[in-house]
Design a protein around this motif. Sequence first.
Motif, PDB file in Angstrom:
ATOM      1  N   ILE A  22     -34.591  -9.594   2.314  1.00 16.77           N
ATOM      2  CA  ILE A  22     -35.430  -9.236   1.170  1.00 16.77           C
ATOM      3  C   ILE A  22     -36.684 -10.114   1.111  1.00 16.77           C
ATOM      4  CG2 ILE A  22     -35.568  -9.149  -1.350  1.00 16.77           C
ATOM      5  CD1 ILE A  22     -32.747  -8.303  -1.525  1.00 16.77           C
ATOM      6  N   GLU A  23     -36.512 -11.396   1.380  1.00 15.80           N
ATOM      7  CA  GLU A  23     -37.651 -12.330   1.242  1.00 15.80           C
ATOM      8  C   GLU A  23     -38.753 -12.006   2.236  1.00 15.80           C
ATOM      9  OE1 GLU A  23     -35.438 -13.840  -1.690  1.00 15.80           O
ATOM     10  OE2 GLU A  23     -37.580 -14.069  -1.261  1.00 15.80           O
ATOM     11  N   GLU A  24     -38.334 -11.701   3.487  1.00 18.81           N
ATOM     12  CA  GLU A  24     -39.358 -11.467   4.511  1.00 18.81           C
ATOM     13  C   GLU A  24     -39.712  -9.988   4.626  1.00 18.81           C
ATOM     14  OE1 GLU A  24     -37.901 -14.898   7.619  1.00 18.81           O
ATOM     15  OE2 GLU A  24     -36.772 -13.043   7.397  1.00 18.81           O
ATOM     16  N   ASN A  25     -38.911  -9.117   3.980  1.00 19.75           N
ATOM     17  CA  ASN A  25     -39.099  -7.663   4.082  1.00 19.75           C
ATOM     18  C   ASN A  25     -39.016  -7.201   5.541  1.00 19.75           C
ATOM     19  OD1 ASN A  25     -39.464  -5.063   3.116  1.00 19.75           O
ATOM     20  ND2 ASN A  25     -41.677  -5.212   3.000  1.00 19.75           N
ATOM     21  N   ILE A  26     -38.027  -7.744   6.262  1.00 19.25           N
ATOM     22  CA  ILE A  26     -37.802  -7.338   7.656  1.00 19.25           C
ATOM     23  C   ILE A  26     -36.442  -6.642   7.720  1.00 19.25           C
ATOM     24  CG2 ILE A  26     -37.465  -8.149  10.024  1.00 19.25           C
ATOM     25  CD1 ILE A  26     -39.251 -10.525   9.351  1.00 19.25           C
ATOM     26  N   LEU A  27     -36.418  -5.496   8.372  1.00 20.48           N
ATOM     27  CA  LEU A  27     -35.195  -4.686   8.406  1.00 20.48           C
ATOM     28  C   LEU A  27     -34.754  -4.428   9.826  1.00 20.48           C
ATOM     29  CD1 LEU A  27     -33.134  -2.786   6.981  1.00 20.48           C
ATOM     30  CD2 LEU A  27     -34.853  -0.978   7.134  1.00 20.48           C
ATOM     31  N   THR A  28     -33.483  -4.720  10.130  1.00 18.70           N
ATOM     32  CA  THR A  28     -32.930  -4.390  11.445  1.00 18.70           C
ATOM     33  C   THR A  28     -31.915  -3.284  11.275  1.00 18.70           C
ATOM     34  OG1 THR A  28     -33.248  -6.640  12.252  1.00 18.70           O
ATOM     35  CG2 THR A  28     -31.713  -5.268  13.461  1.00 18.70           C
ATOM     36  N   LEU A  29     -32.111  -2.199  12.025  1.00 13.00           N
ATOM     37  CA  LEU A  29     -31.222  -1.047  11.967  1.00 13.00           C
ATOM     38  C   LEU A  29     -30.415  -0.969  13.246  1.00 13.00           C
ATOM     39  CD1 LEU A  29     -34.046   1.428  10.936  1.00 13.00           C
ATOM     40  CD2 LEU A  29     -32.345   0.457   9.403  1.00 13.00           C
ATOM     41  N   ARG A  30     -29.152  -0.612  13.065  1.00 13.35           N
ATOM     42  CA  ARG A  30     -28.322  -0.396  14.252  1.00 13.35           C
ATOM     43  C   ARG A  30     -28.160   1.110  14.388  1.00 13.35           C
ATOM     44  NH1 ARG A  30     -22.907  -0.188  14.907  1.00 13.35           N
ATOM     45  NH2 ARG A  30     -22.517  -0.811  12.768  1.00 13.35           N
ATOM     46  N   MET A  31     -28.970   1.694  15.250  1.00 13.47           N
ATOM     47  CA  MET A  31     -28.858   3.136  15.460  1.00 13.47           C
ATOM     48  C   MET A  31     -29.294   3.516  16.858  1.00 13.47           C
ATOM     49  SD  MET A  31     -31.835   4.501  12.851  1.00 13.47           S
ATOM     50  CE  MET A  31     -30.812   4.328  11.400  1.00 13.47           C
ATOM     51  N   TYR A  32     -28.899   4.710  17.281  1.00  9.92           N
ATOM     52  CA  TYR A  32     -29.152   5.197  18.646  1.00  9.92           C
ATOM     53  C   TYR A  32     -28.666   4.164  19.659  1.00  9.92           C
ATOM     54  CZ  TYR A  32     -32.456   7.887  15.813  1.00  9.92           C
ATOM     55  OH  TYR A  32     -33.032   8.646  14.834  1.00  9.92           O
ATOM     56  N   ASN A  33     -27.551   3.482  19.357  1.00 13.05           N
ATOM     57  CA  ASN A  33     -26.975   2.492  20.283  1.00 13.05           C
ATOM     58  C   ASN A  33     -27.847   1.294  20.575  1.00 13.05           C
ATOM     59  OD1 ASN A  33     -24.388   3.168  21.083  1.00 13.05           O
ATOM     60  ND2 ASN A  33     -25.173   4.912  22.239  1.00 13.05           N
ATOM     61  N   ARG A  34     -28.734   0.968  19.655  1.00 14.23           N
ATOM     62  CA  ARG A  34     -29.576  -0.199  19.884  1.00 14.23           C
ATOM     63  C   ARG A  34     -29.980  -0.795  18.548  1.00 14.23           C
ATOM     64  NH1 ARG A  34     -32.960   2.978  23.588  1.00 14.23           N
ATOM     65  NH2 ARG A  34     -31.246   4.421  23.295  1.00 14.23           N
ATOM     66  N   LEU A  35     -30.666  -1.931  18.600  1.00 21.56           N
ATOM     67  CA  LEU A  35     -31.186  -2.526  17.371  1.00 21.56           C
ATOM     68  C   LEU A  35     -32.658  -2.191  17.263  1.00 21.56           C
ATOM     69  CD1 LEU A  35     -29.613  -6.102  17.397  1.00 21.56           C
ATOM     70  CD2 LEU A  35     -28.812  -4.086  16.210  1.00 21.56           C
ATOM     71  N   ILE A  36     -33.055  -1.732  16.095  1.00 20.33           N
ATOM     72  CA  ILE A  36     -34.457  -1.407  15.837  1.00 20.33           C
ATOM     73  C   ILE A  36     -34.899  -2.249  14.654  1.00 20.33           C
ATOM     74  CG2 ILE A  36     -36.012   0.411  15.022  1.00 20.33           C
ATOM     75  CD1 ILE A  36     -34.047   2.413  16.358  1.00 20.33           C
ATOM     76  N   THR A  37     -35.896  -3.097  14.853  1.00 21.35           N
ATOM     77  CA  THR A  37     -36.355  -3.952  13.751  1.00 21.35           C
ATOM     78  C   THR A  37     -37.741  -3.529  13.304  1.00 21.35           C
ATOM     79  OG1 THR A  37     -35.091  -5.814  14.622  1.00 21.35           O
ATOM     80  CG2 THR A  37     -36.784  -6.315  13.012  1.00 21.35           C
ATOM     81  N   LEU A  38     -37.884  -3.355  12.004  1.00 24.87           N
ATOM     82  CA  LEU A  38     -39.163  -2.971  11.417  1.00 24.87           C
ATOM     83  C   LEU A  38     -39.764  -4.180  10.716  1.00 24.87           C
ATOM     84  CD1 LEU A  38     -38.013   0.363   9.697  1.00 24.87           C
ATOM     85  CD2 LEU A  38     -39.007   0.095  11.964  1.00 24.87           C
ATOM     86  N   PHE A  39     -41.028  -4.477  11.040  1.00 21.51           N
ATOM     87  CA  PHE A  39     -41.732  -5.587  10.409  1.00 21.51           C
ATOM     88  C   PHE A  39     -42.824  -5.028   9.496  1.00 21.51           C
ATOM     89  CE2 PHE A  39     -39.998  -9.092  12.870  1.00 21.51           C
ATOM     90  CZ  PHE A  39     -39.563  -8.480  14.032  1.00 21.51           C
ATOM     91  N   PRO A  40     -43.168  -5.752   8.415  1.00 18.75           N
ATOM     92  CA  PRO A  40     -44.181  -5.264   7.474  1.00 18.75           C
ATOM     93  C   PRO A  40     -45.525  -4.944   8.140  1.00 18.75           C
ATOM     94  CG  PRO A  40     -43.091  -7.193   6.566  1.00 18.75           C
ATOM     95  CD  PRO A  40     -42.559  -7.021   7.949  1.00 18.75           C
ATOM     96  N   SER A  41     -45.880  -5.683   9.182  1.00 24.99           N
ATOM     97  CA  SER A  41     -47.192  -5.473   9.805  1.00 24.99           C
ATOM     98  C   SER A  41     -47.259  -4.145  10.557  1.00 24.99           C
ATOM     99  CB  SER A  41     -47.474  -6.580  10.810  1.00 24.99           C
ATOM    100  OG  SER A  41     -46.506  -6.527  11.855  1.00 24.99           O
ATOM    101  N   GLY A  42     -46.112  -3.475  10.727  1.00 26.00           N
ATOM    102  CA  GLY A  42     -46.100  -2.239  11.508  1.00 26.00           C
ATOM    103  C   GLY A  42     -45.560  -2.469  12.909  1.00 26.00           C
ATOM    104  N   LYS A  43     -45.240  -3.729  13.224  1.00 30.16           N
ATOM    105  CA  LYS A  43     -44.628  -4.008  14.521  1.00 30.16           C
ATOM    106  C   LYS A  43     -43.177  -3.510  14.468  1.00 30.16           C
ATOM    107  CE  LYS A  43     -46.734  -7.286  17.464  1.00 30.16           C
ATOM    108  NZ  LYS A  43     -47.956  -7.705  16.838  1.00 30.16           N
ATOM    109  N   ILE A  44     -42.719  -2.986  15.614  1.00 31.83           N
ATOM    110  CA  ILE A  44     -41.346  -2.481  15.705  1.00 31.83           C
ATOM    111  C   ILE A  44     -40.740  -3.035  16.989  1.00 31.83           C
ATOM    112  CG2 ILE A  44     -39.927  -0.401  15.900  1.00 31.83           C
ATOM    113  CD1 ILE A  44     -42.360   1.068  14.547  1.00 31.83           C
TER     114      ILE A  44
END
Lengths: 117, 110, 192
Positions: free
Chosen positions: C66-88
């Motif tokens: 919550i503090e950094e607003n960074i989200l890691t998703l476990r989907m499609y058999n991999r980890l996908i991390t979304l960063f506020p700047s638009g980096k993935i």
Amino acid sequence: MKRLVVYLAAPPYTSQLAEIALDICEKALDKGYDVCLFLYMDGVHLPKRGQRPLCLPNAERRLSTLIARGLRVFSCARCAGARGYGSSGYVHGVEVSSIYKLPELLKSGAKLIALGE
Amino acid sequence: MLVVLTKPPYGREDALGAAYTALACAEKGISSTLLLVGDGVYAAMRGQRPQGPSIEDLLYASYPDVKLLVDGKSMEERGIRRDELVEHAKVADQKEIAKAAMEASWVLVF
Amino acid sequence: MVDIYKLLVESEEKRAYVKRIEIREVLPCFTTPGYIRFIAQADRELSELIPIVFLRTPPGRASYSIEENILTLRMYNRLITLFPSGKIAVTNTRDIREAKEITEKIRRMLNEAYLEYRRRGKPTRRELEAKAKLTWMDIYHTLPKLDCGDCGYQTCSAFAVAVYQGEAKLANCPHLKGNLKLSGVPLSSLGL
């Protein structure tokens, strides 16, 4: 058998670090350890074949002696490749592997001594 | 595994080596922290545009497997602000750094 | 003859919030055959969308700071991390071709989240904290505990775990009471 991993990121002759690493390996072999020498970055120069130092102890010869005593030597493929070491540039007995080898060696509960600058 | 980086990126190979080592250990199941101190803090700056591999990209790609700590004192000395660093960097004080060092089974310093 | 399908796709694309995600390949030190991690950059900032994506993702598949607003998703058999700047950041990918496929899936997911953002606005901190604390036990406690099997699972606890992992939808239980809440937040706001 207890394992010691000696990590070396410095080349021979420029500094004494490589010699110190070999000292540690030798003493650990004397004590019956399973000794692994992991070479990274400029440490990959150590096993180069054909070294002829004029005034300093020959690191290549010393390394070969320790390999014959059971020292296992691993060199990072990325670093070795960058510096031009293919399969023929090295003394016999060096395994050119990847950085993934390091955690594999450590996971068994090994101790690590790291030398680099 | 605690990997400490004290050298800045691009000038020397160390930043690349440190980042790869931390990532390789994490991928092999060894919990890893990459600590940037001294000139190493420059490795976490945003907006890097090298010709070759980007350390910034490597740091982003290593999240969340590698925990990234940046020494606050080194940042202050160099006039670097938190918003100039990659988004997942955690600014650490001396206590947190000591804790990371104590908790690590092994330490590599670049 | 007007190609209706093409028109629909084009108009959807015009409205899309994230139009382009650019891939910048990152190679590991020594590529294990068929395995890379890569970094991509969306052409938009994602700071408003990330909390929405978090709420829409099954709790067992999302790890959110919550503090950094960074989200890691476990989907499609991999980890996908979304960063506020638009980096993935994405792990465990075979090659560039697969990277492009995954990136397109992520782009669609982000655009769907944008539509929801337009509808509901910014989530509250309370909603985010409720979702972050959510365990499969909390889901279990909302169930009637009949172990009737009508949802397709033998027991309510097995069903609760499946919902938590995103393998089943809470609505599959035909015996749920309405207006279920957790920490005062309606479960429907938490993506369940």
